[in-house]
Design a protein around this motif. Structure first.
Motif, PDB file in Angstrom:
ATOM      1  N   TRP A   1      -3.034   7.197 -13.756  1.00 24.67           N
ATOM      2  CA  TRP A   1      -2.024   6.984 -12.729  1.00 24.67           C
ATOM      3  C   TRP A   1      -2.720   6.797 -11.396  1.00 24.67           C
ATOM      4  O   TRP A   1      -3.731   7.443 -11.116  1.00 24.67           O
ATOM      5  CB  TRP A   1      -1.090   8.194 -12.609  1.00 24.67           C
ATOM      6  CG  TRP A   1      -0.360   8.515 -13.865  1.00 24.67           C
ATOM      7  CD1 TRP A   1       0.904   8.107 -14.211  1.00 24.67           C
ATOM      8  CD2 TRP A   1      -0.830   9.298 -14.970  1.00 24.67           C
ATOM      9  NE1 TRP A   1       1.237   8.600 -15.457  1.00 24.67           N
ATOM     10  CE2 TRP A   1       0.183   9.335 -15.946  1.00 24.67           C
ATOM     11  CE3 TRP A   1      -2.018   9.983 -15.229  1.00 24.67           C
ATOM     12  CZ2 TRP A   1       0.056  10.014 -17.149  1.00 24.67           C
ATOM     13  CZ3 TRP A   1      -2.156  10.659 -16.426  1.00 24.67           C
ATOM     14  CH2 TRP A   1      -1.123  10.667 -17.373  1.00 24.67           C
ATOM     15  N   GLY A   2      -2.178   5.948 -10.566  1.00 25.65           N
ATOM     16  CA  GLY A   2      -2.662   5.776  -9.211  1.00 25.65           C
ATOM     17  C   GLY A   2      -1.457   5.711  -8.285  1.00 25.65           C
ATOM     18  O   GLY A   2      -0.471   5.042  -8.582  1.00 25.65           O
ATOM     19  N   TYR A   3      -1.528   6.436  -7.168  1.00 25.69           N
ATOM     20  CA  TYR A   3      -0.392   6.453  -6.253  1.00 25.69           C
ATOM     21  C   TYR A   3      -0.846   6.874  -4.864  1.00 25.69           C
ATOM     22  O   TYR A   3      -1.946   7.392  -4.686  1.00 25.69           O
ATOM     23  CB  TYR A   3       0.713   7.384  -6.767  1.00 25.69           C
ATOM     24  CG  TYR A   3       0.242   8.764  -7.155  1.00 25.69           C
ATOM     25  CD1 TYR A   3       0.282   9.811  -6.257  1.00 25.69           C
ATOM     26  CD2 TYR A   3      -0.257   9.019  -8.435  1.00 25.69           C
ATOM     27  CE1 TYR A   3      -0.161  11.078  -6.615  1.00 25.69           C
ATOM     28  CE2 TYR A   3      -0.699  10.277  -8.794  1.00 25.69           C
ATOM     29  CZ  TYR A   3      -0.647  11.304  -7.880  1.00 25.69           C
ATOM     30  OH  TYR A   3      -1.093  12.550  -8.231  1.00 25.69           O
ATOM     31  N   SER A   4       0.011   6.638  -3.892  1.00 21.20           N
ATOM     32  CA  SER A   4      -0.240   7.052  -2.519  1.00 21.20           C
ATOM     33  C   SER A   4       0.473   8.369  -2.260  1.00 21.20           C
ATOM     34  O   SER A   4       1.521   8.642  -2.854  1.00 21.20           O
ATOM     35  CB  SER A   4       0.299   6.008  -1.540  1.00 21.20           C
ATOM     36  OG  SER A   4      -0.341   4.776  -1.729  1.00 21.20           O
TER      37      SER A   4
ATOM     38  N   GLN B   1       0.285  11.554   3.135  1.00 19.45           N
ATOM     39  CA  GLN B   1      -0.726  11.529   4.187  1.00 19.45           C
ATOM     40  C   GLN B   1      -1.431  10.178   4.286  1.00 19.45           C
ATOM     41  O   GLN B   1      -2.402  10.033   5.020  1.00 19.45           O
ATOM     42  CB  GLN B   1      -1.763  12.641   3.963  1.00 19.45           C
ATOM     43  CG  GLN B   1      -1.227  14.056   4.100  1.00 19.45           C
ATOM     44  CD  GLN B   1      -0.423  14.498   2.892  1.00 19.45           C
ATOM     45  OE1 GLN B   1      -0.701  14.133   1.761  1.00 19.45           O
ATOM     46  NE2 GLN B   1       0.622  15.279   3.141  1.00 19.45           N
ATOM     47  N   GLY B   2      -0.984   9.182   3.528  1.00 17.83           N
ATOM     48  CA  GLY B   2      -1.582   7.859   3.579  1.00 17.83           C
ATOM     49  C   GLY B   2      -2.877   7.731   2.799  1.00 17.83           C
ATOM     50  O   GLY B   2      -3.620   6.771   2.968  1.00 17.83           O
ATOM     51  N   LYS B   3      -3.147   8.678   1.934  1.00 23.00           N
ATOM     52  CA  LYS B   3      -4.333   8.635   1.078  1.00 23.00           C
ATOM     53  C   LYS B   3      -3.911   8.179  -0.318  1.00 23.00           C
ATOM     54  O   LYS B   3      -2.757   8.280  -0.712  1.00 23.00           O
ATOM     55  CB  LYS B   3      -4.986  10.017   0.976  1.00 23.00           C
ATOM     56  CG  LYS B   3      -5.474  10.569   2.290  1.00 23.00           C
ATOM     57  CD  LYS B   3      -6.711   9.866   2.733  1.00 23.00           C
ATOM     58  CE  LYS B   3      -7.253  10.526   3.998  1.00 23.00           C
ATOM     59  NZ  LYS B   3      -8.422   9.891   4.482  1.00 23.00           N
ATOM     60  N   GLY B   4      -4.878   7.719  -1.091  1.00 22.21           N
ATOM     61  CA  GLY B   4      -4.629   7.379  -2.474  1.00 22.21           C
ATOM     62  C   GLY B   4      -5.024   8.537  -3.371  1.00 22.21           C
ATOM     63  O   GLY B   4      -5.861   9.372  -3.001  1.00 22.21           O
TER      64      GLY B   4
END
Length: 133
Positions: A38-41, A44-47
């Motif tokens: 899984w990849g998401y933001s 806090q604007g980080k990945g």
């Protein structure tokens, strides 16, 4: 239906195009097979990348060599025939034991379903006991 406890690893990354693809390529080149990715933001604007490797020890060794800083949490993998209400049994068990599900992700494909559940870290042992694993 099958339920297994699995290791999930998390990485904080830059929130920009290509980061997840680069991560996947590096693991492919290191011969690391993933059961989930899984990849998401985050707010806090980080990945953030989360993954469940087939072999945790191999993943940890490769992550160190590749310079990844990871954190590890327990998750539960649930799988079985895809039919109406298939997930209710597990969800009802956790509900009955007052286990807080923090994240739940499920998908059906070709007559089967697969799901991952993350519970409050303080409740992992209680969830495992309730799910008889």
């Amino acid at each position: 239906m099958a339920v297994k406890r699995v290791d999930c690893f998390f990485l904080e990354v830059e929130d920009k195009p290509g980061v997840l693809a680069q991560f996947a390529r590096q693991l492919r080149d290191a011969k690391i097979n993933l059961k989930g990715l899984w990849g998401y933001s985050n707010a806090q604007g980080k990945g953030r990348i989360a993954c469940v490797p087939q072999n945790s020890k191999k993943f940890v060794d490769a992550a160190k060599k590749l310079g990844f800083s990871t954190t590890q949490e327990a998750a539960f993998n649930i799988s079985g025939p895809d039919k109406v209400g298939a997930l209710c049994k597990v969800l009802d068990i956790l509900d009955k034991e007052n286990i807080n599900i923090q994240v739940f992700d499920a998908i059906g494909f070709r007559g089967q379903f697969g799901a991952y559940a993350w519970v409050d870290p303080k409740q992992v042992q209680a969830a495992a006991k309730a799910l008889k694993i």
